[in-house]
Each structure stands twice: as structure tokens, then as C-alpha cells.
Design a protein around this motif. Structure first.
Motif, short mmCIF file in Angstrom:
data_model
loop_
_atom_site.label_atom_id
_atom_site.label_comp_id
_atom_site.label_asym_id
_atom_site.label_seq_id
_atom_site.Cartn_x
_atom_site.Cartn_y
_atom_site.Cartn_z
N LEU A 41 0.84 -1.19 0.00
CA LEU A 41 0.00 0.00 0.00
C LEU A 41 0.88 1.25 0.00
CD1 LEU A 41 -2.44 -1.10 2.86
CD2 LEU A 41 -2.92 -1.17 0.40
N ILE A 42 0.41 2.27 -0.69
CA ILE A 42 1.12 3.55 -0.71
C ILE A 42 0.10 4.65 -0.42
CG2 ILE A 42 2.56 5.13 -2.04
CD1 ILE A 42 3.38 2.62 -3.73
N PHE A 43 0.44 5.49 0.56
CA PHE A 43 -0.44 6.56 1.03
C PHE A 43 0.28 7.90 0.95
CE2 PHE A 43 -2.30 2.91 3.09
CZ PHE A 43 -3.65 3.21 3.19
N ARG A 44 -0.52 8.95 1.11
CA ARG A 44 0.00 10.29 1.40
C ARG A 44 -0.43 10.64 2.80
NH1 ARG A 44 2.35 13.40 -2.95
NH2 ARG A 44 2.75 14.76 -1.19
N ASP A 45 0.52 11.16 3.56
CA ASP A 45 0.24 11.67 4.91
C ASP A 45 0.77 13.09 4.90
OD1 ASP A 45 -0.28 12.08 7.57
OD2 ASP A 45 1.20 10.64 8.32
N GLY A 46 -0.10 14.03 4.53
CA GLY A 46 0.35 15.40 4.29
C GLY A 46 1.26 15.40 3.06
N ASN A 47 2.48 15.89 3.22
CA ASN A 47 3.44 15.92 2.12
C ASN A 47 4.28 14.65 2.03
OD1 ASN A 47 2.67 18.52 1.46
ND2 ASN A 47 4.19 19.45 2.81
N THR A 48 4.10 13.74 2.96
CA THR A 48 4.92 12.54 3.04
C THR A 48 4.29 11.38 2.29
OG1 THR A 48 5.71 13.24 5.22
CG2 THR A 48 6.00 10.93 4.67
N VAL A 49 5.11 10.68 1.49
CA VAL A 49 4.67 9.45 0.84
C VAL A 49 4.97 8.32 1.82
CG1 VAL A 49 4.99 7.90 -1.13
CG2 VAL A 49 5.18 10.38 -1.45
N VAL A 50 3.96 7.50 2.09
CA VAL A 50 4.09 6.43 3.08
C VAL A 50 3.97 5.08 2.38
CG1 VAL A 50 3.20 5.46 5.23
CG2 VAL A 50 3.05 7.94 4.82
#
Length: 121
Positions: A41-50
Motif C-alpha cells: 500500500l502507498i499513502f499520502r500523509d500530508g506531504n509525506t509518501v508512506v
């Protein structure tokens, strides 16, 4: 629960995605494959790619899911992450993080910043 391992994996990834979405992260990709391997899984947490690795254990007697994210597995995830950032044309200074969601039976644990990949992103 499905008997098929792939179906069970998909079900657990969906559970993890719903959990993280409920925590305010935004899902951007699932099952990103490249010649280095795969990221669940790949997410955005604000400006961060998780980048998230999902590990499931039917019961705690089988160990914790995060224990299966060995140094070798971490290296594979980091290589995939580098390629993902390049492939999706993210700027080179994009902040990123590596998390693990471990699902033990029905318990979901979020290990934020589960391992260090200094120099990766």
C-alpha cells in the motif's frame, strides 16, 4: 475467512487500507509491482509518501507480523520505493516513510516509521 492465500492477503490489505484511511492518510496506490518486488500500500500523509507493508498472523503464537519484515525485505521495499518515486515523477526531495501494519488475529497494529531507510528518499 477465505482459504486462498492471495484472497486472504487482499482482504488483509483492504482492512489495513481502511484502518489507515480512518487515521487520515490518503490511499494513492495498491500492490505496486516493479522488477525489484512489490509494495502493498502507498499513502499520502500530508506531504509525506508512506510505503506500507502489511503482515498478517492468524494468532500471536505464530509471532508478530513485523518480525517477518527482515532486513532483506526492508531493502526490497526501499528499492521499490525509490523506483516508485522515480516512476511517478516525485521531486527528489519528497519526504517518505516506511510503515508496517501487522494484523494478529483481529488486532491491528500500526508501526509508524517502522524502519529507517536513510538515504532512500
Amino acid at each position: 475467512m477465505p482459504q486462498n492465500k492471495r484472497a486472504l492477503g487482499t482482504e488483509m490489505e483492504t482492512l489495513a487500507a481502511e484502518y489507515l484511511t480512518g487515521q487520515g492518510l490518503v490511499l494513492t496506490d495498491r500492490n505496486f509491482y516493479c522488477h525489484f518486488g512489490e509494495i502493498d500500500l502507498i499513502f499520502r500523509d500530508g506531504n509525506t509518501v508512506v510505503f506500507v507493508e502489511v503482515k498478517y498472523r492468524r494468532a500471536k503464537e505464530y509471532g508478530w507480523g513485523a518480525e517477518a519484515v527482515t532486513r532483506k525485505k526492508q531493502e526490497t521495499i526501499v528499492k521499490c520505493a525509490r523506483y516508485y518515486l522515480y516512476f511517478r515523477r516525485y521531486p527528489v526531495d519528497t519526504p517518505c516513510r516506511f510503515d508496517v501494519i501487522e494484523i494478529n488475529g483481529t488486532d491491528v497494529h500500526w508501526l509508524k516509521d517502522a524502519f529507517d531507510a536513510s538515504g532512500c528518499c
